[in-house]
Design a protein around this motif. Structure first.
Motif, mmCIF file in Angstrom:
data_model
loop_
_atom_site.group_PDB
_atom_site.id
_atom_site.type_symbol
_atom_site.label_atom_id
_atom_site.label_comp_id
_atom_site.label_asym_id
_atom_site.label_seq_id
_atom_site.Cartn_x
_atom_site.Cartn_y
_atom_site.Cartn_z
ATOM 1 N N UNK A 111 10.486 2.168 3.496
ATOM 2 C CA UNK A 111 9.045 2.003 3.319
ATOM 3 C C UNK A 111 8.256 3.187 3.871
ATOM 4 N N UNK A 112 8.715 3.775 4.924
ATOM 5 C CA UNK A 112 8.000 4.872 5.567
ATOM 6 C C UNK A 112 8.212 6.211 4.845
ATOM 7 N N UNK A 113 9.469 6.520 4.500
ATOM 8 C CA UNK A 113 9.808 7.860 4.021
ATOM 9 C C UNK A 113 9.883 7.993 2.494
ATOM 10 N N UNK A 114 10.340 6.938 1.827
ATOM 11 C CA UNK A 114 10.562 7.036 0.380
ATOM 12 C C UNK A 114 9.401 6.496 -0.443
ATOM 13 N N UNK A 115 8.948 5.306 -0.140
ATOM 14 C CA UNK A 115 7.968 4.623 -0.995
ATOM 15 C C UNK A 115 6.693 5.444 -1.220
ATOM 16 N N UNK A 116 6.062 5.996 -0.184
ATOM 17 C CA UNK A 116 4.831 6.762 -0.461
ATOM 18 C C UNK A 116 5.060 7.969 -1.379
ATOM 19 N N UNK A 117 6.155 8.688 -1.180
ATOM 20 C CA UNK A 117 6.443 9.852 -2.031
ATOM 21 C C UNK A 117 6.729 9.434 -3.471
ATOM 22 N N UNK A 118 7.548 8.402 -3.624
ATOM 23 C CA UNK A 118 7.902 7.937 -4.975
ATOM 24 C C UNK A 118 6.675 7.389 -5.696
ATOM 25 N N UNK A 119 5.881 6.572 -5.008
ATOM 26 C CA UNK A 119 4.682 6.008 -5.642
ATOM 27 C C UNK A 119 3.739 7.102 -6.112
ATOM 28 N N UNK A 120 3.516 8.112 -5.287
ATOM 29 C CA UNK A 120 2.616 9.207 -5.649
ATOM 30 C C UNK A 120 3.175 9.993 -6.848
ATOM 31 N N UNK A 121 4.459 10.340 -6.790
ATOM 32 C CA UNK A 121 5.073 11.121 -7.870
ATOM 33 C C UNK A 121 5.022 10.377 -9.203
ATOM 34 N N UNK A 122 5.312 9.091 -9.179
ATOM 35 C CA UNK A 122 5.335 8.320 -10.428
ATOM 36 C C UNK A 122 3.929 8.042 -10.943
ATOM 37 N N UNK A 123 2.995 7.736 -10.049
ATOM 38 C CA UNK A 123 1.611 7.494 -10.478
ATOM 39 C C UNK A 123 1.017 8.744 -11.115
ATOM 40 N N UNK A 124 1.329 9.914 -10.565
ATOM 41 C CA UNK A 124 0.831 11.172 -11.137
ATOM 42 C C UNK A 124 1.386 11.404 -12.540
ATOM 43 N N UNK A 125 2.461 10.737 -12.880
ATOM 44 C CA UNK A 125 3.083 10.881 -14.201
ATOM 45 C C UNK A 125 2.835 9.682 -15.103
ATOM 46 N N UNK A 126 1.855 8.846 -14.760
ATOM 47 C CA UNK A 126 1.431 7.780 -15.661
ATOM 48 C C UNK A 126 1.990 6.396 -15.399
ATOM 49 N N UNK A 127 2.710 6.195 -14.315
ATOM 50 C CA UNK A 127 3.261 4.868 -14.036
ATOM 51 C C UNK A 127 2.141 3.882 -13.699
ATOM 52 N N UNK A 128 2.257 2.681 -14.271
ATOM 53 C CA UNK A 128 1.402 1.559 -13.888
ATOM 54 C C UNK A 128 2.349 0.437 -13.462
ATOM 55 N N UNK A 129 2.313 0.097 -12.175
ATOM 56 C CA UNK A 129 3.233 -0.928 -11.674
ATOM 57 C C UNK A 129 2.717 -2.311 -12.053
ATOM 58 N N UNK A 130 3.628 -3.125 -12.538
ATOM 59 C CA UNK A 130 3.305 -4.497 -12.923
ATOM 60 C C UNK A 130 3.787 -5.491 -11.876
#
Length: 128
Positions: A48-67
């Protein structure tokens, strides 16, 4: 009288052109892509500390919408899912593939692989 006829013809032609362009744009649209991620987290705090923020930012910048993201899951048939499940949508399968192969996500993934085992796949949705 000629000016009314010209105006009427111009409006009709404009309407027909607009309808044709609109139909053409709809025909060019790709169906959405749904990405399902199953994650067996081995170190929840670091994940939660090291991976999630980086992954969420990278994917959101590429159009991800989490359901759905890590909510309660229920097995309906077959083997139970991983401890954490994320479902997201992209505008197309190509955009989903681009997001998950982007340099920013690949860097996040190198970190995430230390804290869990990820299974991620995409399925093309039905045209909307």
């Amino acid at each position: 009288m000629h000016s009314h006829l010209k105006l009427s013809l111009a409006m009709t032609a404009g309407f027909a052109l607009g309808a044709a362009v609109s139909q053409g744009l709809r025909a060019q649209q790709h169906p959405p892509a749904y990405v399902i991620s199953e994650i067996e987290v081995t170190d929840a705090e670091a994940y939660l500390r090291d991976y999630v923020p980086l992954a969420n930012r990278a994917l959101a910048e590429n159009g991800q919408r989490r359901l759905a993201s890590g909510g309660r899951t229920v097995t309906l048939a077959g083997a139970p899912p991983a401890t954490r499940v994320v479902v997201s949508v992209f505008d197309s399968l190509e955009k989903a593939e681009a997001a998950y192969t982007s340099p920013a996500y690949l860097e996040a993934r190198r970190i995430g692989d230390r804290y869990g085992r990820l299974r991620i796949f995409a399925v093309e949705g039905l045209p909307q």
